[in-house]
Write an enzyme that holds these catalytic residues in place. Structure first.
Site, PDB file in Angstrom:
ATOM      1  N   CYS A   1       0.023   3.797   2.683  1.00 37.82           N
ATOM      2  CA  CYS A   1       0.469   3.288   3.990  1.00 37.82           C
ATOM      3  C   CYS A   1       1.940   3.618   4.211  1.00 37.82           C
ATOM      4  O   CYS A   1       2.352   3.989   5.317  1.00 37.82           O
ATOM      5  CB  CYS A   1       0.278   1.773   4.079  1.00 37.82           C
ATOM      6  SG  CYS A   1      -1.438   1.230   3.974  1.00 37.82           S
TER       7      CYS A   1
ATOM      8  N   CYS B   1       0.831  -1.210   0.000  1.00 35.56           N
ATOM      9  CA  CYS B   1       0.000   0.000   0.000  1.00 35.56           C
ATOM     10  C   CYS B   1       0.867   1.263   0.000  1.00 35.56           C
ATOM     11  O   CYS B   1       1.517   1.562   1.005  1.00 35.56           O
ATOM     12  CB  CYS B   1      -0.917  -0.051   1.223  1.00 35.56           C
ATOM     13  SG  CYS B   1      -1.789   1.474   1.589  1.00 35.56           S
TER      14      CYS B   1
END
Length: 104
Positions: free
Chosen positions: A34, A31
């Site tokens: 993230c 991600c």
């Protein structure tokens, strides 16, 4: 205090039974957002010692993500006395992370 990695096996002890507020950073290695938020969360974890900050990899601990209805990541969830008290989804700037972690 640096963020601690938490799994399904120790989630209850580390988060739900914690004697201080806990912020859980739900993330995944693939991600991109993230990866942007993670260093900010780590910084804030070091700067706000009265709140415990933990990380849950949603790929490795999928049951936790499912139980807490984490559909999008990054997702920060705040717990106080074992109860969810707040949620933030997506990348947010450091001042907002600080306010979220402090429960403001």
């Amino acid at each position: 205090m640096a963020a601690v990695n938490v799994t399904w096996e120790n989630f209850e002890d580390e988060v739900l039974k914690s004697d201080k507020p806990v912020v859980v950073d739900f993330w995944a290695s693939w991600c991109g957002p993230c990866k942007m938020l993670s260093p900010v969360v780590d910084q804030v974890a070091d700067e706000v010692p009265d709140v415990k900050v933990v990380k849950v990899n949603v790929d490795e601990s999928e049951p936790v993500a499912i139980k807490y209805n984490v559909a999008s990541i990054p997702c920060l969830v705040r717990f106080v006395d074992g109860q969810e008290t707040g949620r933030s989804v997506g990348v947010i700037p450091k001042p907002q992370v600080e306010k979220f972690v402090k429960g403001e």
